[in-house]
Design a protein around this motif. Structure first.
Motif, PDB file in Angstrom:
ATOM      1  N   UNK A  64      26.952  33.902  42.704  1.00  0.00           N
ATOM      2  CA  UNK A  64      27.934  33.501  41.710  1.00  0.00           C
ATOM      3  C   UNK A  64      28.653  34.746  41.203  1.00  0.00           C
ATOM      4  N   UNK A  65      29.993  34.707  41.256  1.00  0.00           N
ATOM      5  CA  UNK A  65      30.798  35.851  40.862  1.00  0.00           C
ATOM      6  C   UNK A  65      31.474  35.561  39.523  1.00  0.00           C
ATOM      7  N   UNK A  66      31.210  36.413  38.552  1.00  0.00           N
ATOM      8  CA  UNK A  66      31.838  36.293  37.243  1.00  0.00           C
ATOM      9  C   UNK A  66      33.356  36.465  37.381  1.00  0.00           C
ATOM     10  N   UNK A  67      34.126  35.634  36.681  1.00  0.00           N
ATOM     11  CA  UNK A  67      35.589  35.693  36.804  1.00  0.00           C
ATOM     12  C   UNK A  67      36.153  37.034  36.367  1.00  0.00           C
ATOM     13  N   UNK A  68      35.556  37.618  35.351  1.00  0.00           N
ATOM     14  CA  UNK A  68      36.052  38.913  34.891  1.00  0.00           C
ATOM     15  C   UNK A  68      35.830  39.984  35.953  1.00  0.00           C
ATOM     16  N   UNK A  69      34.673  39.936  36.607  1.00  0.00           N
ATOM     17  CA  UNK A  69      34.399  40.882  37.684  1.00  0.00           C
ATOM     18  C   UNK A  69      35.383  40.670  38.836  1.00  0.00           C
ATOM     19  N   UNK A  70      35.623  39.413  39.180  1.00  0.00           N
ATOM     20  CA  UNK A  70      36.559  39.097  40.257  1.00  0.00           C
ATOM     21  C   UNK A  70      37.949  39.656  39.930  1.00  0.00           C
ATOM     22  N   UNK A  71      38.358  39.504  38.679  1.00  0.00           N
ATOM     23  CA  UNK A  71      39.660  40.002  38.256  1.00  0.00           C
ATOM     24  C   UNK A  71      39.708  41.527  38.324  1.00  0.00           C
ATOM     25  N   UNK A  72      38.632  42.185  37.915  1.00  0.00           N
ATOM     26  CA  UNK A  72      38.571  43.648  37.954  1.00  0.00           C
ATOM     27  C   UNK A  72      38.671  44.143  39.392  1.00  0.00           C
ATOM     28  N   UNK A  73      37.948  43.489  40.301  1.00  0.00           N
ATOM     29  CA  UNK A  73      37.960  43.907  41.704  1.00  0.00           C
ATOM     30  C   UNK A  73      39.330  43.696  42.339  1.00  0.00           C
ATOM     31  N   UNK A  74      39.943  42.565  42.027  1.00  0.00           N
ATOM     32  CA  UNK A  74      41.282  42.308  42.560  1.00  0.00           C
ATOM     33  C   UNK A  74      42.292  43.300  41.989  1.00  0.00           C
ATOM     34  N   UNK A  75      42.161  43.597  40.706  1.00  0.00           N
ATOM     35  CA  UNK A  75      43.049  44.575  40.071  1.00  0.00           C
ATOM     36  C   UNK A  75      42.912  45.948  40.711  1.00  0.00           C
ATOM     37  N   UNK A  76      41.674  46.332  40.968  1.00  0.00           N
ATOM     38  CA  UNK A  76      41.460  47.654  41.562  1.00  0.00           C
ATOM     39  C   UNK A  76      42.005  47.706  42.987  1.00  0.00           C
ATOM     40  N   UNK A  77      41.942  46.585  43.706  1.00  0.00           N
ATOM     41  CA  UNK A  77      42.495  46.540  45.062  1.00  0.00           C
ATOM     42  C   UNK A  77      43.997  46.783  45.041  1.00  0.00           C
ATOM     43  N   UNK A  78      44.711  46.034  44.213  1.00  0.00           N
ATOM     44  CA  UNK A  78      46.170  46.148  44.220  1.00  0.00           C
ATOM     45  C   UNK A  78      46.657  47.413  43.527  1.00  0.00           C
ATOM     46  N   UNK A  79      45.940  47.849  42.517  1.00  0.00           N
ATOM     47  CA  UNK A  79      46.282  49.143  41.914  1.00  0.00           C
ATOM     48  C   UNK A  79      46.095  50.249  42.945  1.00  0.00           C
TER      49      UNK A  79
END
Length: 205
Positions: A154-169
């Motif tokens: 189970x992936x926390x939504x905040x963690x998912x958002x952080x990981x996606x943000x770091x990818x595109x940044x």
């Protein structure tokens, strides 16, 4: 539009690009733009209603082209069978990002404006829009994995958002730091490998 009008508009565009790249949209001076372009403020308003319209004219088409390619890759992946999605994990998005990087280097100044100079315009959340789409797609992919019987963490939504943000940044760091294209393409390959391996670990695959 006459040749003289086209010439004047091009001068305004070049002057605007120079001013926006130097100071960013918010701090850019319309007075300096019209002076650099060699026109009066009244003449400027014959072409653009305000400086945001000028900014948009400089970036709108490149911004849309890259966003459309990103969305196209997301949709194409979602339309694959569950089995194919597992096979293609990271590959389709990686190919799309390579295409995007090539395009960005063909329109580098426009993306420098979008990523570094757009505060105060509708483009200031450009990366955030990609992140939101990526988060949604990630949860759809997790559902697909579960439908195939994978035991996925189970992936926390905040963690998912952080990981996606770091990818595109991370992806747009090539623009922020004015990387040479050859170096950026190698960097992109390493970034893709890092995130595919990282997601496999986080999901427990």
């Amino acid at each position: 539009m006459s040749q003289d009008e086209l010439f004047t508009k091009q001068n305004i565009l070049e002057a605007g690009k120079k001013e926006f790249l130097t100071k960013g949209f918010k701090s850019a001076s319309l007075r300096k733009i019209v002076k650099e372009a060699g026109v009066t403020t009244g003449a400027f308003y014959g072409y653009y209603p305000n400086k945001e319209a000028l900014f948009s004219d400089l970036v709108e088409e490149p911004a849309k082209t890259v966003m459309d390619k990103f969305m196209e890759a997301q949709i194409a992946f979602s339309e694959l069978s569950a089995e194919k999605q597992c096979e293609q994990m990271g590959k389709m998005s990686g190919n799309a990002m390579k295409w995007m990087a090539e395009y960005i280097y063909d329109h580098f100044d426009a993306f420098k404006l979008i990523i570094c100079c757009a505060e105060g315009t509708k483009y200031e959340n450009y990366i955030h829009r990609m992140v939101e789409v990526e988060v949604k797609s990630t949860y759809q992919f997790i559902s697909t994995l579960q439908s195939l019987g994978y035991s996925v963490r189970k992936i926390d939504k905040q963690l998912c958002h952080i990981l996606a943000s770091s990818l595109f940044s991370g992806f747009f760091e090539m623009v922020v730091h004015d990387m040479e294209k050859e170096r950026a393409m190698k960097y992109l390959k390493d970034l893709e490998e890092f995130y595919i391996t990282g997601w496999q670990g986080i999901l427990g695959l």
